[in-house]
Design a protein around this motif. Sequence first.
Motif, PDB file in Angstrom:
ATOM      1  N   LEU A  81     -27.355 -16.028 -12.360  1.00 53.94           N
ATOM      2  CA  LEU A  81     -28.557 -16.833 -12.136  1.00 53.94           C
ATOM      3  C   LEU A  81     -28.568 -18.061 -13.038  1.00 53.94           C
ATOM      4  N   ASP A  82     -28.223 -17.877 -14.314  1.00 57.32           N
ATOM      5  CA  ASP A  82     -28.179 -19.010 -15.248  1.00 57.32           C
ATOM      6  C   ASP A  82     -27.174 -20.062 -14.791  1.00 57.32           C
ATOM      7  N   GLN A  83     -26.014 -19.603 -14.337  1.00 55.47           N
ATOM      8  CA  GLN A  83     -24.996 -20.539 -13.865  1.00 55.47           C
ATOM      9  C   GLN A  83     -25.467 -21.294 -12.627  1.00 55.47           C
ATOM     10  N   SER A  84     -26.176 -20.562 -11.730  1.00 53.81           N
ATOM     11  CA  SER A  84     -26.702 -21.204 -10.526  1.00 53.81           C
ATOM     12  C   SER A  84     -27.739 -22.257 -10.869  1.00 53.81           C
ATOM     13  N   LEU A  85     -28.652 -21.931 -11.808  1.00 56.84           N
ATOM     14  CA  LEU A  85     -29.676 -22.897 -12.220  1.00 56.84           C
ATOM     15  C   LEU A  85     -29.036 -24.123 -12.878  1.00 56.84           C
ATOM     16  N   ALA A  86     -28.030 -23.883 -13.716  1.00 56.69           N
ATOM     17  CA  ALA A  86     -27.350 -25.004 -14.374  1.00 56.69           C
ATOM     18  C   ALA A  86     -26.664 -25.912 -13.345  1.00 56.69           C
ATOM     19  N   ALA A  87     -26.061 -25.282 -12.330  1.00 59.80           N
ATOM     20  CA  ALA A  87     -25.410 -26.067 -11.283  1.00 59.80           C
ATOM     21  C   ALA A  87     -26.425 -26.891 -10.501  1.00 59.80           C
ATOM     22  N   GLN A  88     -27.592 -26.277 -10.203  1.00 63.25           N
ATOM     23  CA  GLN A  88     -28.638 -27.003  -9.482  1.00 63.25           C
ATOM     24  C   GLN A  88     -29.162 -28.176 -10.301  1.00 63.25           C
ATOM     25  N   GLU A  89     -29.361 -27.951 -11.614  1.00 64.18           N
ATOM     26  CA  GLU A  89     -29.844 -29.030 -12.477  1.00 64.18           C
ATOM     27  C   GLU A  89     -28.836 -30.183 -12.528  1.00 64.18           C
ATOM     28  N   ASN A  90     -27.555 -29.843 -12.654  1.00 60.63           N
ATOM     29  CA  ASN A  90     -26.529 -30.886 -12.686  1.00 60.63           C
ATOM     30  C   ASN A  90     -26.501 -31.665 -11.374  1.00 60.63           C
ATOM     31  N   ALA A  91     -26.643 -30.939 -10.256  1.00 61.47           N
ATOM     32  CA  ALA A  91     -26.647 -31.611  -8.956  1.00 61.47           C
ATOM     33  C   ALA A  91     -27.852 -32.527  -8.817  1.00 61.47           C
ATOM     34  N   ALA A  92     -29.012 -32.050  -9.307  1.00 62.89           N
ATOM     35  CA  ALA A  92     -30.230 -32.876  -9.238  1.00 62.89           C
ATOM     36  C   ALA A  92     -30.084 -34.130 -10.088  1.00 62.89           C
ATOM     37  N   LEU A  93     -29.519 -33.988 -11.280  1.00 63.72           N
ATOM     38  CA  LEU A  93     -29.318 -35.148 -12.146  1.00 63.72           C
ATOM     39  C   LEU A  93     -28.359 -36.155 -11.513  1.00 63.72           C
ATOM     40  N   LYS A  94     -27.295 -35.660 -10.916  1.00 61.75           N
ATOM     41  CA  LYS A  94     -26.346 -36.550 -10.276  1.00 61.75           C
ATOM     42  C   LYS A  94     -26.983 -37.283  -9.100  1.00 61.75           C
ATOM     43  N   LYS A  95     -27.797 -36.541  -8.321  1.00 65.48           N
ATOM     44  CA  LYS A  95     -28.462 -37.152  -7.173  1.00 65.48           C
ATOM     45  C   LYS A  95     -29.458 -38.219  -7.627  1.00 65.48           C
ATOM     46  N   ALA A  96     -30.224 -37.902  -8.692  1.00 63.59           N
ATOM     47  CA  ALA A  96     -31.206 -38.864  -9.212  1.00 63.59           C
ATOM     48  C   ALA A  96     -30.503 -40.128  -9.700  1.00 63.59           C
ATOM     49  N   ALA A  97     -29.372 -39.952 -10.393  1.00 66.54           N
ATOM     50  CA  ALA A  97     -28.626 -41.115 -10.883  1.00 66.54           C
ATOM     51  C   ALA A  97     -28.094 -41.945  -9.722  1.00 66.54           C
ATOM     52  N   ALA A  98     -27.600 -41.264  -8.692  1.00 60.87           N
ATOM     53  CA  ALA A  98     -27.084 -41.985  -7.535  1.00 60.87           C
ATOM     54  C   ALA A  98     -28.206 -42.735  -6.812  1.00 60.87           C
TER      55      ALA A  98
END
Length: 275
Positions: A81-98
Motif C-alpha cells: 500500500l505504501d509503495q502504491s501511494l508513493a507511486a500515485q504521488e509521484n505520478a501526480a507530481l509529474k502530471k502537475a509539472a507537465a
Amino acid sequence: MSQTAPIRSHRKPRRSASKMAFRAGVAGGVFSTIAVAGAAAPANAEPVTETTLEMPTLGSLDADLASAVSASAEASQQEALDQSLAAQENAALKKAAADAKKAKAEADRKAEAERAEKARAEAQERASRTATRTSLSAKSSSSDSVGSSSSSSSQVATGSAAAIVAFAKAQIGDAYISGGTGPNSWDCSGLVQAAYAQAGIDLPRVSSSQSSMGTSVSLSNLQPGDILYWGSRSGSYHVAIYVGGGKYVGAQNPSTGVVERSLDWDMPSGAVRIL
C-alpha cells in the motif's frame, strides 16, 4: 495306572529354615540401613520435589504459527500500500509539472501572439496616418487648402470650448505619468477629462470611452475643443484636445510630457465633437 503306584504330590516344596533365616537377615539389614539414614538426615531438610517440564502442545504451536503468518501478511500488504501511494504521488507530481509547463507554454504563445497583433495594428495605424498626412500635404498645396488653412489659423475658441482650451494650454510642460489625473502630472485621458470638467462636462476616464462619445467629425472640419484620437474610435489608445490653428495639446509620453503639437507632427486617426 497301577493302584500301587505313588501319587505325585501337588504341594509346593517347603523352603528350608536356613534360606528363610538368610532372607530375613538381608531384609532386616536393609531396613536398618534406611532407618539409620533417616535418623542421620537434618531435621530441617526440605523434601525433594520433582520438577516437571511442560512441553508445548500441538494446538499452541499451530496458533503461534498462524499469528506469525498473519502478521507477515499484514506487513506485506502495508508495504504494498505504501509503495502504491508513493507511486500515485509521484505520478501526480509529474502530471502537475507537465500541466504547469504546458500552461506556461500556452500563455507565452498567447502573449507573443498578442504582441505581434499589437505591433501589426500599430504598423497599420502608422501607415494610415502617413497616408493621411500625405493626402493633407497634397491638399495644402491647392488654393482651397490655403483658404482652409487661413480660416483654421483664425479660429478662436469661445464659450465652453474656450475654457477647455485654456485649461489644456495651462498644463503644457507638466509631466506625463500613466494614470495621472493632475494637478501637475497627467496621462492623455486624464488631461482631457480634467479639461472638459472646466466646462461642467463629465467624461469617462479612459481614452477608448472618451473617443466613443459625441459626434464623429472630419479632420478637415475641426473646431477648438474637439477631441482627437489615435486608433479606432471605440478602441483608441491616445487622445488630445484640438486648440485651433491646426494644433492640439496632449499628454504625449514620459519623455515629452504635456506638449502642443501641429496635426502633421502625428496625424490623428479621427476626431469627435461633444460641445
